[in-house]
Design a protein around this motif. Structure first.
Motif, short mmCIF file in Angstrom:
data_model
loop_
_atom_site.label_atom_id
_atom_site.label_comp_id
_atom_site.label_asym_id
_atom_site.label_seq_id
_atom_site.Cartn_x
_atom_site.Cartn_y
_atom_site.Cartn_z
N ARG A 70 0.83 -1.21 0.00
CA ARG A 70 0.00 0.00 0.00
C ARG A 70 0.86 1.26 0.00
NH1 ARG A 70 -3.91 -2.91 4.30
NH2 ARG A 70 -5.53 -3.64 2.86
N ALA A 71 2.06 1.16 0.57
CA ALA A 71 2.96 2.31 0.59
C ALA A 71 3.54 2.59 -0.80
CB ALA A 71 4.10 2.06 1.58
N SER A 73 3.08 3.59 -3.97
CA SER A 73 2.08 4.28 -4.78
C SER A 73 2.30 4.02 -6.26
CB SER A 73 2.16 5.78 -4.51
OG SER A 73 3.45 6.27 -4.93
N GLN A 74 1.34 4.46 -7.07
CA GLN A 74 1.48 4.31 -8.51
C GLN A 74 2.70 5.06 -9.02
OE1 GLN A 74 -0.58 1.48 -9.00
NE2 GLN A 74 -0.46 2.45 -11.01
N GLY A 75 2.96 6.23 -8.43
CA GLY A 75 4.13 6.99 -8.83
C GLY A 75 5.42 6.26 -8.54
N ARG A 77 5.75 2.96 -8.20
CA ARG A 77 5.82 1.77 -9.06
C ARG A 77 6.29 2.13 -10.47
NH1 ARG A 77 1.96 -2.53 -7.13
NH2 ARG A 77 1.46 -1.96 -4.99
N LEU A 136 8.07 7.87 1.12
CA LEU A 136 6.99 6.91 0.89
C LEU A 136 7.00 5.82 1.97
CD1 LEU A 136 7.69 3.87 -0.49
CD2 LEU A 136 8.43 5.31 -2.35
#
Length: 330
Positions: A70-71, A73-75, A77, A136
């Motif tokens: 969950r930590a 984020s799409q950014g 990844r 993050l």
């Protein structure tokens, strides 16, 4: 008793709304390992993996894995050159829970399967993780360890091992010198996976396609993610990993390989302490044998040095040429 893939498929349909399962197959060795796992196929052709922990330790690991995923984020990844699974849902079962996540394609990596091409991809993959912003991790309350803490932890481990009176003198001297070397511990903490090994990676055609097991995600010593590489003794493999890592990260940590070497040796110390803590003569004897072999290896291999790097020694003609060039410049 191991849960069947059909039972796991039924759990997946309960965990993920609108998941229409049209196929299921066991994943891994049934009844072995920490999890009962299955891969299920949805009507849309997408693949999912469902896992149920078989022990309390595995359950804790799975919970930590979810927090880490969950930590990411799409950014975050998008900055990684491989896929990271996506959590899809969960369903209760027998006092624990089944977790369903997106299946990441690739073949599980073994130490013997790593060639130069894959070693390069692994180095790049680890470097990409370490380049992620530390916020993050810290923003969600995951652990963060600084240089002083890492240094003190190393010194404490050394002295605990020394107290057993079973560490060879040459090895103990080597470790204590490293513990006293302040420069060795001058690194910039980074986002690390924290539990990497060869089997953490999925690969295809010589490239890393995925990274499994994020339960150790934290801010800490980057060498922690690299020390396992030094167990690969085939010519050039470890060098390829570190060379690729440095190309991506630059020279932000000039002594990372030396610290990784020390952390790799500490695994033997931890095994010894585990044996003494559990009063297992078998484990202690095994650790003693490993330390004896380690002494032979490190004392006979200059590439395993953890001492401060020194400048190369010049021959007489090289010194004369250097002085000549300096005189012409002046």
């Amino acid at each position: 008793m191991a849960r069947s893939h059909l039972t796991l498929a039924a759990l997946a349909t309960s965990a993920v709304a609108e998941l229409d399962v049209v196929g299921a197959a066991p994943f891994g060795s049934a009844g072995r390992g920490d999890f009962d796992s299955a891969v299920v196929t949805g009507r849309d052709g997408r693949l999912w993996i469902v896992r149920v922990p078989r022990s309390e330790r595995a359950e804790q690991e799975q919970s930590a894995d979810l927090v880490a995923l969950r930590a990411l984020s799409q950014g975050a990844r998008a900055r990684l050159p491989f896929e990271v699974t996506v959590f899809a849902g969960q369903a209760p079962i027998d006092g624990t829970r089944a977790i369903v996540s997106e299946f990441v394609h690739g073949t599980s990596v073994t130490l013997t399967a790593i060639d130069l091409e894959l070693a390069t991809s692994i180095g790049e993959a680890i470097a990409a993780v370490h380049a992620l912003p530390t916020s993050l991790v810290t923003d969600v309350g995951l652990p963060a360890t600084g240089t002083d803490e890492a240094h003190r932890a190393a010194q404490s481990l050394i002295e605990r091992a020394a107290a057993t009176n079973l560490v060879p003198a040459a090895l103990l001297d080597r470790w204590r010198q490293a513990g006293d070397d302040a420069g060795l511990w001058q690194f910039t903490p980074a986002v690390i996976n924290g539990s990497l090994g060869a089997d953490s990676f999925l690969a295809s055609a010589g490239q890393v396609t995925g990274l499994l097991g994020w339960h150790g995600l934290r801010v800490g010593d980057p060498a922690r993610d690299l020390h396992w590489v030094l167990g690969i003794r085939r010519d050039g493999i470890a060098d390829a990993v570190f060379d690729a890592y440095t190309r991506v990260r630059g020279s932000v940590d000039r002594r990372i390989r030396q610290r990784a070497t020390l952390l790799a040796e500490f695994e033997v110390a931890r095994w010894l302490l585990h044996g003494t803590d559990t009063r297992s003569t078998e484990i202690v004897d095994d650790a003693v044998r490993m330390m004896s072999r380690l002494v032979d290896d490190v004392l006979g291999d200059a590439t395993d040095s953890i001492a401060p790097p020194t400048l190369p020694i010049l021959a007489v003609d090289e010194v004369e040429a250097l002085l000549d060039r300096a005189e012409r410049v002046s």
